[in-house]
Design a protein around this motif. Sequence first.
Motif, PDB file in Angstrom:
ATOM      1  N   LEU A  46       0.855  -1.181   0.000  1.00 41.67           N
ATOM      2  CA  LEU A  46       0.000   0.000   0.000  1.00 41.67           C
ATOM      3  C   LEU A  46       0.891   1.231   0.000  1.00 41.67           C
ATOM      4  CD1 LEU A  46      -2.541  -0.902   2.847  1.00 41.67           C
ATOM      5  CD2 LEU A  46      -2.879  -1.245   0.393  1.00 41.67           C
ATOM      6  N   LYS A  47       0.502   2.253  -0.772  1.00 39.14           N
ATOM      7  CA  LYS A  47       1.275   3.490  -0.767  1.00 39.14           C
ATOM      8  C   LYS A  47       0.382   4.660  -1.125  1.00 39.14           C
ATOM      9  CE  LYS A  47       5.332   5.510  -0.329  1.00 39.14           C
ATOM     10  NZ  LYS A  47       6.149   5.418   0.904  1.00 39.14           N
ATOM     11  N   VAL A  48       0.428   5.702  -0.301  1.00 44.58           N
ATOM     12  CA  VAL A  48      -0.307   6.930  -0.582  1.00 44.58           C
ATOM     13  C   VAL A  48       0.544   7.800  -1.496  1.00 44.58           C
ATOM     14  CG1 VAL A  48      -1.299   9.016   0.413  1.00 44.58           C
ATOM     15  CG2 VAL A  48      -1.531   6.831   1.611  1.00 44.58           C
ATOM     16  N   PHE A  49      -0.084   8.319  -2.540  1.00 50.57           N
ATOM     17  CA  PHE A  49       0.609   9.229  -3.453  1.00 50.57           C
ATOM     18  C   PHE A  49      -0.346  10.343  -3.828  1.00 50.57           C
ATOM     19  CE2 PHE A  49       2.169  10.227  -7.861  1.00 50.57           C
ATOM     20  CZ  PHE A  49       3.307  10.896  -7.445  1.00 50.57           C
ATOM     21  N   ARG A  50       0.041  11.573  -3.407  1.00 46.17           N
ATOM     22  CA  ARG A  50      -0.804  12.737  -3.616  1.00 46.17           C
ATOM     23  C   ARG A  50      -2.171  12.513  -2.970  1.00 46.17           C
ATOM     24  NH1 ARG A  50       1.407  13.862  -9.808  1.00 46.17           N
ATOM     25  NH2 ARG A  50       3.520  14.410  -9.131  1.00 46.17           N
ATOM     26  N   ASP A  51      -3.254  12.497  -3.734  1.00 46.84           N
ATOM     27  CA  ASP A  51      -4.579  12.411  -3.129  1.00 46.84           C
ATOM     28  C   ASP A  51      -5.160  11.009  -3.139  1.00 46.84           C
ATOM     29  OD1 ASP A  51      -4.635  15.152  -2.653  1.00 46.84           O
ATOM     30  OD2 ASP A  51      -5.429  15.580  -4.649  1.00 46.84           O
ATOM     31  N   ASP A  52      -4.383  10.020  -3.584  1.00 50.91           N
ATOM     32  CA  ASP A  52      -4.929   8.684  -3.778  1.00 50.91           C
ATOM     33  C   ASP A  52      -4.133   7.638  -3.005  1.00 50.91           C
ATOM     34  OD1 ASP A  52      -6.814   9.701  -5.661  1.00 50.91           O
ATOM     35  OD2 ASP A  52      -5.265   9.649  -7.205  1.00 50.91           O
ATOM     36  N   LEU A  53      -4.786   6.521  -2.749  1.00 49.14           N
ATOM     37  CA  LEU A  53      -4.132   5.359  -2.164  1.00 49.14           C
ATOM     38  C   LEU A  53      -3.984   4.300  -3.260  1.00 49.14           C
ATOM     39  CD1 LEU A  53      -3.114   3.598   0.201  1.00 49.14           C
ATOM     40  CD2 LEU A  53      -5.499   2.912   0.570  1.00 49.14           C
ATOM     41  N   PHE A  54      -2.756   3.871  -3.493  1.00 49.36           N
ATOM     42  CA  PHE A  54      -2.501   2.840  -4.492  1.00 49.36           C
ATOM     43  C   PHE A  54      -2.385   1.488  -3.796  1.00 49.36           C
ATOM     44  CE2 PHE A  54      -1.491   6.653  -6.751  1.00 49.36           C
ATOM     45  CZ  PHE A  54      -1.808   6.378  -8.071  1.00 49.36           C
ATOM     46  N   ILE A  55      -3.117   0.531  -4.341  1.00 54.70           N
ATOM     47  CA  ILE A  55      -3.097  -0.832  -3.812  1.00 54.70           C
ATOM     48  C   ILE A  55      -2.348  -1.689  -4.820  1.00 54.70           C
ATOM     49  CG2 ILE A  55      -4.471  -2.786  -3.046  1.00 54.70           C
ATOM     50  CD1 ILE A  55      -6.270   0.481  -3.303  1.00 54.70           C
ATOM     51  N   PHE A  56      -1.152  -2.105  -4.453  1.00 58.03           N
ATOM     52  CA  PHE A  56      -0.319  -2.924  -5.325  1.00 58.03           C
ATOM     53  C   PHE A  56      -0.616  -4.400  -5.061  1.00 58.03           C
ATOM     54  CE2 PHE A  56       1.862   1.074  -5.020  1.00 58.03           C
ATOM     55  CZ  PHE A  56       2.419   1.279  -6.282  1.00 58.03           C
ATOM     56  N   CYS A  57      -0.763  -5.163  -6.132  1.00 55.00           N
ATOM     57  CA  CYS A  57      -1.008  -6.592  -6.034  1.00 55.00           C
ATOM     58  C   CYS A  57       0.010  -7.341  -6.879  1.00 55.00           C
ATOM     59  CB  CYS A  57      -2.428  -6.922  -6.493  1.00 55.00           C
ATOM     60  SG  CYS A  57      -3.714  -6.076  -5.533  1.00 55.00           S
ATOM     61  N   GLU A  58      -0.057  -8.655  -6.850  1.00 55.44           N
ATOM     62  CA  GLU A  58       0.922  -9.463  -7.561  1.00 55.44           C
ATOM     63  C   GLU A  58       0.892  -9.229  -9.064  1.00 55.44           C
ATOM     64  OE1 GLU A  58       0.225 -13.513  -6.357  1.00 55.44           O
ATOM     65  OE2 GLU A  58       1.830 -13.386  -4.872  1.00 55.44           O
ATOM     66  N   THR A  59      -0.288  -9.094  -9.628  1.00 55.78           N
ATOM     67  CA  THR A  59      -0.397  -8.930 -11.076  1.00 55.78           C
ATOM     68  C   THR A  59      -1.248  -7.737 -11.482  1.00 55.78           C
ATOM     69  OG1 THR A  59      -2.316 -10.415 -11.186  1.00 55.78           O
ATOM     70  CG2 THR A  59      -0.136 -11.414 -11.452  1.00 55.78           C
ATOM     71  N   ARG A  60      -1.702  -6.938 -10.541  1.00 57.67           N
ATOM     72  CA  ARG A  60      -2.568  -5.806 -10.827  1.00 57.67           C
ATOM     73  C   ARG A  60      -2.268  -4.654  -9.885  1.00 57.67           C
ATOM     74  NH1 ARG A  60      -7.667  -9.947 -11.300  1.00 57.67           N
ATOM     75  NH2 ARG A  60      -6.955 -10.885 -13.252  1.00 57.67           N
ATOM     76  N   ILE A  61      -2.736  -3.476 -10.253  1.00 58.76           N
ATOM     77  CA  ILE A  61      -2.602  -2.299  -9.401  1.00 58.76           C
ATOM     78  C   ILE A  61      -3.932  -1.563  -9.418  1.00 58.76           C
ATOM     79  CG2 ILE A  61      -1.366  -0.144  -8.965  1.00 58.76           C
ATOM     80  CD1 ILE A  61       0.985  -1.299 -10.541  1.00 58.76           C
ATOM     81  N   PHE A  62      -4.380  -1.139  -8.233  1.00 63.17           N
ATOM     82  CA  PHE A  62      -5.641  -0.426  -8.088  1.00 63.17           C
ATOM     83  C   PHE A  62      -5.393   0.917  -7.414  1.00 63.17           C
ATOM     84  CE2 PHE A  62      -6.426  -4.962  -7.950  1.00 63.17           C
ATOM     85  CZ  PHE A  62      -7.473  -5.135  -8.847  1.00 63.17           C
ATOM     86  N   LYS A  63      -6.386   1.787  -7.520  1.00 67.56           N
ATOM     87  CA  LYS A  63      -6.296   3.114  -6.914  1.00 67.56           C
ATOM     88  C   LYS A  63      -7.592   3.416  -6.185  1.00 67.56           C
ATOM     89  CE  LYS A  63      -6.552   6.668  -9.686  1.00 67.56           C
ATOM     90  NZ  LYS A  63      -6.195   7.712 -10.672  1.00 67.56           N
ATOM     91  N   LEU A  64      -7.460   3.874  -4.937  1.00 71.57           N
ATOM     92  CA  LEU A  64      -8.614   4.297  -4.145  1.00 71.57           C
ATOM     93  C   LEU A  64      -8.711   5.811  -4.205  1.00 71.57           C
ATOM     94  CD1 LEU A  64     -10.806   3.364  -1.917  1.00 71.57           C
ATOM     95  CD2 LEU A  64      -9.134   4.272  -0.302  1.00 71.57           C
ATOM     96  N   THR A  65      -9.819   6.312  -4.704  1.00 68.22           N
ATOM     97  CA  THR A  65     -10.073   7.743  -4.734  1.00 68.22           C
ATOM     98  C   THR A  65     -11.200   8.070  -3.768  1.00 68.22           C
ATOM     99  OG1 THR A  65     -11.614   7.468  -6.578  1.00 68.22           O
ATOM    100  CG2 THR A  65      -9.321   7.942  -7.133  1.00 68.22           C
TER     101      THR A  65
END
Length: 504
Positions: free
Chosen positions: A204-223
């Motif tokens: 998990l990593k916060v960048f600017r206004d969003d939270l990025f959820i890193f996975c083994e084969t995918r990446i998601f963003k929480l807004t």
Amino acid sequence: MADLSQTAALPFNCEGGLILNKSTFMMLPGEALELENFEPDIEGGYRRINGFSKYVTAVVPQTSSASEKVLMVATFGSKVLAARGTSIYSADPGGSSWTSIDSGRTGALKYRFERFNFDGADKIIVVDGANAPTVFNSSLSATDVSESSVAGSKFVVSHRNHMFYAGKSTTKQEVVFSEPFDEDGFNSGQGAGSFKVDDEVTGLKVFRDDLFIFCETRIFKLTGSSSSNFAVTDVTRDIGCINGDTIQEFAGDLIFLGPDGLRTIAGTARIGDVELGTISSNVQSIFNDNIASASEFDSIVIPDKTQYRIFFTKSSVAENQTKGIICVMRGQKFEFAEIRGIRPASTDHFVSEGDVIVLHGAYSGGYVYRQESGNTFDGTVIFGKYRSPDLTFNDPGIRKHMQRVVVNYKPEAAIDADLFVRYDYEAASSARPAAYPLDSTDVVAIYGTSVYGTPTYGGASQPLVRQAVEGSGFAVALRVNDGGSTAPYSLKGFQLEYQLGARR
């Protein structure tokens, strides 16, 4: 026959970094075919790296075995925290003892942590993949998070005044978040909640206004700004992060290790083809050698150098041979070098009143070290290597009779290294002159670091060394081998002076 009386010169700056994906025949003169323990310098050139030294003079106490790694190192307030075995300890920087502040952490894995302030008081929360998350206040009093759904979490971040937890072994795809301003409140009616993604979370990593959820084969963003409007969207469903300890905010972007090397989130979010977000193609062969075979990864950012370091740990490789990659943003380009001799088990960096503190916990030995400190790896010599491309001077068919090599460098103290001139791709049959000493004791004084009576006050800050050399060949390469006995210095550039010989 060419006119031997005419001397020509090829000057070039040291820039471009380590290049392993081009033919040496096609490389630019300033690029490097070997660059080990030299870093691309944001002020220009290639600089021999600093070492590391003990940040606390005492070893972090073991709890059952001397082979225990330092599973966490973190600065918090005026203290440094470290975890080893089943306990967490605190110490003063430069101190000579550690104090236990939490114990009984059975089965603890590598720790991740987050510094935060929800109520006007600074706190730090730690997770270890096995036990309940634990919060320490500024007095280092420990309080466990009571919610069973987040016990055993591997990852924790603070975002939008909620605490987010993920990586629990029994719910690998779930992210749980707390109530606003309460890391131990989980009432859904008060703003807490959870969501799942369709892949195993690796970071998990916060960048600017969003939270990025890193996975083994995918990446998601929480807004969104609260539980009422949080929304999870895809960044990519084709590329993931293979290890969350490689994720860092760096050079205005997020950098992480994907299955094909280092990537940035900005690049990955734009991808139409798989290569757009990859930044490490220049040194891809090193990543190919280590992604599959390394048992552990770690990383650190050195903000004042715009530098990211990633380390590859292999159980079969000795500590002094452990490799890593240095990535530097220089101008608008990423430049790379190889690092050898640092094997961290945990890392942290923190900026306090302009002072950049870069720490790592030892993989063996139990100490906490400060990087960018001293001229050795805690007493072990730092060996540095630079090798230029094989230079043909735009015509590989004409022999060059070398006359001189002019070296432009920036010393920080007297230097002691060897300069080698090598011919014809270092073939066994080519000329191999002995090393030329690259040293100088008449260097400019550097206030705050120089010893009175040793340097030359008013001397050149970037002197030129004119070294007469011998030998000839159709291609010429320069090597610099640094023995690690002096302070760092930067190789700024070279000029090769030569006369043309016969065409073969």
